[in-house]
Design a protein around this motif. Structure first.
Motif, mmCIF file in Angstrom:
data_model
loop_
_atom_site.group_PDB
_atom_site.id
_atom_site.type_symbol
_atom_site.label_atom_id
_atom_site.label_comp_id
_atom_site.label_asym_id
_atom_site.label_seq_id
_atom_site.Cartn_x
_atom_site.Cartn_y
_atom_site.Cartn_z
ATOM 1 N N SER A 33 5.163 4.693 -3.111
ATOM 2 C CA SER A 33 6.538 5.059 -3.477
ATOM 3 C C SER A 33 7.226 3.971 -4.285
ATOM 4 C CB SER A 33 7.368 5.339 -2.220
ATOM 5 O OG SER A 33 6.762 6.328 -1.420
ATOM 6 N N ALA A 34 6.555 2.849 -4.505
ATOM 7 C CA ALA A 34 7.216 1.705 -5.147
ATOM 8 C C ALA A 34 7.721 2.062 -6.547
ATOM 9 C CB ALA A 34 6.256 0.507 -5.213
ATOM 10 N N ASP A 35 6.917 2.771 -7.316
ATOM 11 C CA ASP A 35 7.335 3.096 -8.686
ATOM 12 C C ASP A 35 8.603 3.953 -8.692
ATOM 13 O OD1 ASP A 35 5.261 1.642 -9.610
ATOM 14 O OD2 ASP A 35 4.026 3.345 -10.255
ATOM 15 N N ALA A 36 8.645 4.933 -7.807
ATOM 16 C CA ALA A 36 9.826 5.800 -7.734
ATOM 17 C C ALA A 36 11.067 5.000 -7.348
ATOM 18 C CB ALA A 36 9.586 6.926 -6.726
ATOM 19 N N ILE A 37 10.881 4.042 -6.461
ATOM 20 C CA ILE A 37 12.016 3.217 -6.019
ATOM 21 C C ILE A 37 12.483 2.315 -7.157
ATOM 22 C CG2 ILE A 37 12.626 1.292 -4.492
ATOM 23 C CD1 ILE A 37 10.820 2.715 -2.333
ATOM 24 N N LEU A 38 11.541 1.673 -7.844
ATOM 25 C CA LEU A 38 11.916 0.775 -8.944
ATOM 26 C C LEU A 38 12.572 1.563 -10.077
ATOM 27 C CD1 LEU A 38 8.775 -1.535 -8.906
ATOM 28 C CD2 LEU A 38 11.095 -2.113 -8.129
ATOM 29 N N GLY A 60 5.975 1.932 4.269
ATOM 30 C CA GLY A 60 4.729 2.206 3.540
ATOM 31 C C GLY A 60 4.592 1.487 2.217
ATOM 32 N N SER A 61 5.698 1.305 1.502
ATOM 33 C CA SER A 61 5.612 0.650 0.196
ATOM 34 C C SER A 61 6.157 -0.774 0.217
ATOM 35 C CB SER A 61 6.338 1.478 -0.868
ATOM 36 O OG SER A 61 5.628 2.695 -1.078
ATOM 37 N N LEU A 62 6.315 -1.334 1.420
ATOM 38 C CA LEU A 62 6.860 -2.696 1.519
ATOM 39 C C LEU A 62 5.995 -3.714 0.784
ATOM 40 C CD1 LEU A 62 8.827 -4.806 2.662
ATOM 41 C CD2 LEU A 62 7.444 -4.831 4.759
ATOM 42 N N GLU A 67 5.377 -7.467 -3.656
ATOM 43 C CA GLU A 67 4.550 -8.029 -4.717
ATOM 44 C C GLU A 67 5.261 -7.991 -6.072
ATOM 45 O OE1 GLU A 67 0.414 -6.386 -5.660
ATOM 46 O OE2 GLU A 67 0.292 -7.139 -3.585
ATOM 47 N N GLN A 68 5.986 -6.896 -6.307
ATOM 48 C CA GLN A 68 6.642 -6.727 -7.607
ATOM 49 C C GLN A 68 8.037 -7.324 -7.657
ATOM 50 O OE1 GLN A 68 6.015 -2.925 -9.702
ATOM 51 N NE2 GLN A 68 4.905 -2.254 -7.885
#
Ligand SMILES: [Zn+2]
Length: 220
Positions: A33-38, A60-62, A67-68
């Motif tokens: 989900s990281a991309d959607a959050i960013l 889940g995307s912590l 990292e990013q």
């Protein structure tokens, strides 16, 4: 304050809260989900990640986000920090309940363990154990929005996690100790939030009546 909800399939939510020094991200949803959050952050700085609890659909995307986002603060209650570190032992006073749901843990360590009454920017940390032993909610003191994690869900109607909602059983089925969850639901209702922003389901404005009904059902 506008509430920025990020949702996967309408099922799992994270939120972005604006502060003077950047954004606070509440929960990180499922893996990938990281991309959607960013993207939702739109290039604005995410200064900190505040976690309501250590279940896999909230952390889940912590690792991917940490990292990013070098230097990002990561906050969770000290109790659920142990679950985040994959320590699933229960204290003697916790053995009435049973850990349910997924606790996959994360490599990322919190930079700060938070306790009830502390501030995270404009958010006040509110103890709300029951769903997990160290579950916390975050109350935006500027406008009364309550980011309640899984203390309530609104998918299939506003419900506590003290009793299974047949229309969306997951949060109650993953709950450690239901009587404690009911007490926490009452404590959150007593805050008289202007808005309820849950981990699962849509944001509900003026939720008092629906929270009361959910508590009554949870006690039944
Ligand atoms: Zn949960």
């Amino acid at each position: 304050m506008p509430v920025t909800r990020i949702s996967r399939f309408g099922l799992v939510n994270a939120y972005l809260v604006e502060e003077d020094d950047g954004l606070t991200l509440i929960d990180t949803m499922l893996p990938r989900s990281a991309d959607a959050i960013l993207k939702a952050a739109g290039g604005r700085k995410i200064a900190r990640i505040a976690l309501t609890h250590a279940h896999g659909d909230h952390i889940g995307s912590l690792d991917a986000l940490a990292e990013q986002l070098p230097g990002v603060e990561v906050l969770i209650s000290s109790r659920d920090a142990r679950l985040l570190a994959k320590d699933k032992t229960l204290g003697p006073e916790e053995r009435d309940g049973k850990l349910r749901g997924g606790y996959p843990g994360a490599k990322t360590r919190p930079t700060r363990e938070v306790a009830a009454g502390e501030r995270v920017g404009s958010l006040e940390v509110v103890a709300s154990p029951g769903h997990t032993p160290g579950h916390v909610a975050f109350l935006d003191t500027r406008d009364g929005t309550l980011y309640c994690g899984d203390a309530y869900s609104t998918l299939g109607g506003v419900a506590t996690t003290a009793k299974v909602n047949p229309r969306f059983p997951l949060p109650a089925a993953a709950t450690w100790h239901r009587p404690t969850a009911l007490e926490s639901a009452k404590a959150l209702r007593a805050l008289d939030p202007s808005r309820l922003a849950p981990g699962h389901g849509k944001v509900v404005d003026s939720p008092a009546r629906e929270m009361d009904a959910a508590i009554a059902r949870g006690a039944g």
